[in-house]
Motif scaffolding. Structure first.
Motif, PDB file in Angstrom:
ATOM      1  N   ILE A   1     -40.363  23.362  75.174  1.00 16.29           N
ATOM      2  CA  ILE A   1     -39.293  23.282  74.181  1.00 16.29           C
ATOM      3  C   ILE A   1     -39.573  22.069  73.291  1.00 16.29           C
ATOM      4  N   THR A   2     -40.383  22.292  72.298  1.00 18.28           N
ATOM      5  CA  THR A   2     -40.799  21.252  71.361  1.00 18.28           C
ATOM      6  C   THR A   2     -40.065  21.427  70.039  1.00 18.28           C
ATOM      7  N   PRO A   3     -40.095  20.405  69.166  1.00 14.22           N
ATOM      8  CA  PRO A   3     -39.484  20.595  67.841  1.00 14.22           C
ATOM      9  C   PRO A   3     -40.056  21.800  67.101  1.00 14.22           C
ATOM     10  N   ALA A   4     -41.355  22.015  67.201  1.00 15.38           N
ATOM     11  CA  ALA A   4     -41.952  23.153  66.503  1.00 15.38           C
ATOM     12  C   ALA A   4     -41.428  24.485  67.054  1.00 15.38           C
ATOM     13  N   TRP A   5     -41.327  24.570  68.374  1.00 15.25           N
ATOM     14  CA  TRP A   5     -40.816  25.817  68.968  1.00 15.25           C
ATOM     15  C   TRP A   5     -39.361  26.037  68.577  1.00 15.25           C
ATOM     16  N   VAL A   6     -38.533  25.000  68.632  1.00  8.35           N
ATOM     17  CA  VAL A   6     -37.131  25.131  68.210  1.00  8.35           C
ATOM     18  C   VAL A   6     -37.061  25.563  66.747  1.00  8.35           C
TER      19      VAL A   6
ATOM     20  N   ALA B   1     -30.398  19.310  73.308  1.00  7.08           N
ATOM     21  CA  ALA B   1     -29.723  18.537  72.259  1.00  7.08           C
ATOM     22  C   ALA B   1     -30.682  18.352  71.094  1.00  7.08           C
ATOM     23  N   LEU B   2     -30.162  18.514  69.872  1.00  6.45           N
ATOM     24  CA  LEU B   2     -31.002  18.524  68.676  1.00  6.45           C
ATOM     25  C   LEU B   2     -30.497  17.509  67.653  1.00  6.45           C
ATOM     26  N   THR B   3     -31.404  16.972  66.890  1.00  5.90           N
ATOM     27  CA  THR B   3     -31.047  16.177  65.721  1.00  5.90           C
ATOM     28  C   THR B   3     -31.694  16.805  64.498  1.00  5.90           C
ATOM     29  N   GLY B   4     -31.026  16.663  63.356  1.00  5.49           N
ATOM     30  CA  GLY B   4     -31.578  17.222  62.130  1.00  5.49           C
ATOM     31  C   GLY B   4     -30.548  18.029  61.385  1.00  5.49           C
ATOM     32  N   THR B   5     -30.809  18.282  60.129  1.00 10.23           N
ATOM     33  CA  THR B   5     -29.881  19.037  59.295  1.00 10.23           C
ATOM     34  C   THR B   5     -30.111  20.529  59.466  1.00 10.23           C
ATOM     35  N   GLY B   6     -29.016  21.288  59.258  1.00  8.92           N
ATOM     36  CA  GLY B   6     -29.102  22.734  59.357  1.00  8.92           C
ATOM     37  C   GLY B   6     -29.241  23.256  60.759  1.00  8.92           C
ATOM     38  N   LEU B   7     -28.868  22.445  61.757  1.00  6.58           N
ATOM     39  CA  LEU B   7     -29.012  22.821  63.161  1.00  6.58           C
ATOM     40  C   LEU B   7     -27.727  22.534  63.915  1.00  6.58           C
ATOM     41  N   PRO B   8     -27.438  23.311  64.963  1.00  8.48           N
ATOM     42  CA  PRO B   8     -26.331  22.942  65.846  1.00  8.48           C
ATOM     43  C   PRO B   8     -26.670  21.679  66.625  1.00  8.48           C
TER      44      PRO B   8
ATOM     45  N   SER C   1     -35.639  15.664  66.740  1.00  8.70           N
ATOM     46  CA  SER C   1     -35.900  15.391  68.156  1.00  8.70           C
ATOM     47  C   SER C   1     -35.222  16.458  68.999  1.00  8.70           C
ATOM     48  N   VAL C   2     -35.720  16.614  70.229  1.00  3.42           N
ATOM     49  CA  VAL C   2     -35.083  17.496  71.200  1.00  3.42           C
ATOM     50  C   VAL C   2     -34.946  16.725  72.508  1.00  3.42           C
ATOM     51  N   HIS C   3     -33.852  16.990  73.211  1.00  8.22           N
ATOM     52  CA  HIS C   3     -33.635  16.370  74.523  1.00  8.22           C
ATOM     53  C   HIS C   3     -33.134  17.459  75.455  1.00  8.22           C
ATOM     54  N   VAL C   4     -33.885  17.711  76.523  1.00  7.01           N
ATOM     55  CA  VAL C   4     -33.625  18.853  77.396  1.00  7.01           C
ATOM     56  C   VAL C   4     -33.057  18.378  78.732  1.00  7.01           C
ATOM     57  N   THR C   5     -31.944  18.993  79.148  1.00  8.10           N
ATOM     58  CA  THR C   5     -31.353  18.699  80.462  1.00  8.10           C
ATOM     59  C   THR C   5     -30.978  20.020  81.130  1.00  8.10           C
ATOM     60  N   PRO C   6     -31.136  20.115  82.452  1.00  7.61           N
ATOM     61  CA  PRO C   6     -30.762  21.353  83.144  1.00  7.61           C
ATOM     62  C   PRO C   6     -29.248  21.501  83.241  1.00  7.61           C
ATOM     63  N   VAL C   7     -28.800  22.757  83.284  1.00 15.06           N
ATOM     64  CA  VAL C   7     -27.390  23.095  83.435  1.00 15.06           C
ATOM     65  C   VAL C   7     -27.265  24.029  84.626  1.00 15.06           C
ATOM     66  N   GLY C   8     -26.324  23.768  85.522  1.00 16.35           N
ATOM     67  CA  GLY C   8     -26.098  24.653  86.659  1.00 16.35           C
ATOM     68  C   GLY C   8     -27.136  24.466  87.746  1.00 16.35           C
TER      69      GLY C   8
ATOM     70  N   ALA D   1     -39.706  33.036  67.573  1.00 19.74           N
ATOM     71  CA  ALA D   1     -40.361  32.054  68.429  1.00 19.74           C
ATOM     72  C   ALA D   1     -41.033  32.767  69.596  1.00 19.74           C
ATOM     73  N   PRO D   2     -42.134  32.241  70.094  1.00 21.60           N
ATOM     74  CA  PRO D   2     -42.802  32.870  71.232  1.00 21.60           C
ATOM     75  C   PRO D   2     -42.022  32.644  72.528  1.00 21.60           C
ATOM     76  N   MET D   3     -42.260  33.521  73.475  1.00 20.93           N
ATOM     77  CA  MET D   3     -41.710  33.368  74.817  1.00 20.93           C
ATOM     78  C   MET D   3     -42.285  32.103  75.456  1.00 20.93           C
ATOM     79  N   ILE D   4     -41.445  31.388  76.201  1.00 19.98           N
ATOM     80  CA  ILE D   4     -41.911  30.206  76.909  1.00 19.98           C
ATOM     81  C   ILE D   4     -41.554  30.321  78.384  1.00 19.98           C
ATOM     82  N   ASP D   5     -42.136  29.450  79.205  1.00 17.45           N
ATOM     83  CA  ASP D   5     -41.918  29.511  80.646  1.00 17.45           C
ATOM     84  C   ASP D   5     -41.297  28.245  81.224  1.00 17.45           C
ATOM     85  N   THR D   6     -41.443  27.110  80.547  1.00 16.83           N
ATOM     86  CA  THR D   6     -41.004  25.839  81.116  1.00 16.83           C
ATOM     87  C   THR D   6     -40.289  24.999  80.075  1.00 16.83           C
ATOM     88  N   ALA D   7     -39.547  24.027  80.550  1.00 16.44           N
ATOM     89  CA  ALA D   7     -38.839  23.109  79.659  1.00 16.44           C
ATOM     90  C   ALA D   7     -39.798  22.306  78.800  1.00 16.44           C
TER      91      ALA D   7
END
Length: 345
Positions: A12-17, A45-52, A27-34, A3-9
């Motif tokens: 973080i798209t389904p294609a990039w993931v 957070a991810l939905t779909g098969t073959g993924l954590p 789908s992807v759902h992004v939340t900050p930590v810390g 995957a390419p380097m990214i700079d911002t939340a």
């Protein structure tokens, strides 16, 4: 994965993931930590098969000037996962993606999300059982590459040299002054006196016992440890931005002294050091006796004071941070006195 380097939340798209993990999520759902003082950490957070169910994405700070100054720290963490982690036995998050780090500090890391494991709390301290597990895990960092001459050829992590020791001795007094100004109301006079007593010793201490060396985490403490109810893997270590080569016992002393109140430390430190040493032996260390290991542990106690002093003096200040560094030094100073550390330098 590539995957390419990214700079911002927002990037973080389904294609990039999909490029990072090998399967495109629904789908992807992004939340900050810390708190993101030296970078940002995002739970995806991810939905779909073959993924954590989720992963963590680490990005640099958005401030370009600060980011450039932190490029070395970012590079240490990336290179740990890419080059060192496969050669050691310490339990850490699985790494899905580790890009290069640019000269201006851009990078992207995608790591295993360790939830429901819980971060240790430096202010509250840990239990003897938590510290025991963390010490045994630490042996998995130190043991497999114990005194490995190939480490000396890496170049990006090094042993302390005379020039570095001279610089440490030059800047340490002002750091101590700033630290004591900040934490004075939060510490005992006895602890403050112990800190001052280290001033003439730090140069010689930083160069001593170089005949025993290994990979040193540099900040192996409760806030950088994730504790799990799973007895098979009770603790994993995170935040690999402060790597160096040095006396392995510096990590061990720092962990034990900053994590346990003095009474608990006095009761349990010998058994914790013995458990750590037993794991070293399991990892192939045959020329380091338990007696020598405990003497290194005693000698290395200054690590907790030095790291805390510099972290407090030059880090971004918060109320929790001020109290945390004061507690870490209070605990460590008691260990320095109990174990006669200053007499060993």
């Amino acid at each position: 994965m590539n995957a390419p380097m990214i700079d911002t939340a927002d990037e973080i798209t389904p294609a990039w993931v999909g490029a990072a993990l090998g399967a495109v999520p629904g789908s992807v759902h992004v939340t900050p930590v810390g708190f993101g003082q030296i970078g940002s950490c995002l739970r995806v957070a991810l939905t779909g098969t073959g993924l954590p169910a989720s992963v963590l994405v680490k990005l640099p700070t958005a401030d370009a000037g600060t980011r450039g100054m932190l490029a070395g720290a970012y590079r240490s963490e990336v290179r740990f996962y890419r080059e060192l982690e496969p050669t050691v036995a310490v339990d850490v998050p699985a790494c899905h993606l580790a890009t290069d780090v640019t000269d201006d500090g851009r990078f992207t890391l995608v790591l295993e999300d360790l939830a429901p494991a819980e971060q240790g709390d430096q202010l509250l301290g840990g239990t003897p059982q938590q510290v025991l597990g963390a010490a045994e895990n630490l042996a998995g960092l130190h043991g497999p590459r114990w005194c490995d001459p190939a480490l000396l050829d890496l170049g990006w992590i090094t042993l302390q040299d005379a020039d570095g020791a001279d610089l440490l001795a030059e800047v340490y007094p002002s750091a101590v002054g700033a630290f004591l100004d900040i934490t004075g109301p939060l510490m005992t006079a006895e602890a403050a006196a112990t800190v001052r007593a280290t001033l003439p010793l730090v140069r010689d201490w930083s160069l001593a016992r170089a005949e025993r060396f290994g990979i040193v985490h540099g900040d192996y403490r409760l806030d950088n440890l994730m504790f799990s109810p799973d007895p098979a893997v009770p603790v994993k270590a995170v935040d690999w931005q402060t790597l160096s080569l040095g006396l392995p016992a510096k990590d061990l002393a720092y962990l034990v002294a900053t994590s346990l109140d003095p009474g608990a430390r006095r009761e349990h430190e010998r058994s914790i050091v013995a458990a750590y040493h037993a794991r070293l032996v399991e990892h192939g260390v045959t020329d380091h006796s338990l007696e020598e290991c405990f003497e290194d542990y005693r000698f290395a106690m200054l690590q907790g004071i030095l790291v805390s002093v510099f972290g407090c003096a030059y880090g971004a200040r918060t109320d929790r941070g001020d109290r945390m560094f004061a507690v870490m030094v209070e605990r460590t100073a008691a260990a320095v006195r109990d174990l006669g550390t200053l007499d060993l330098v």
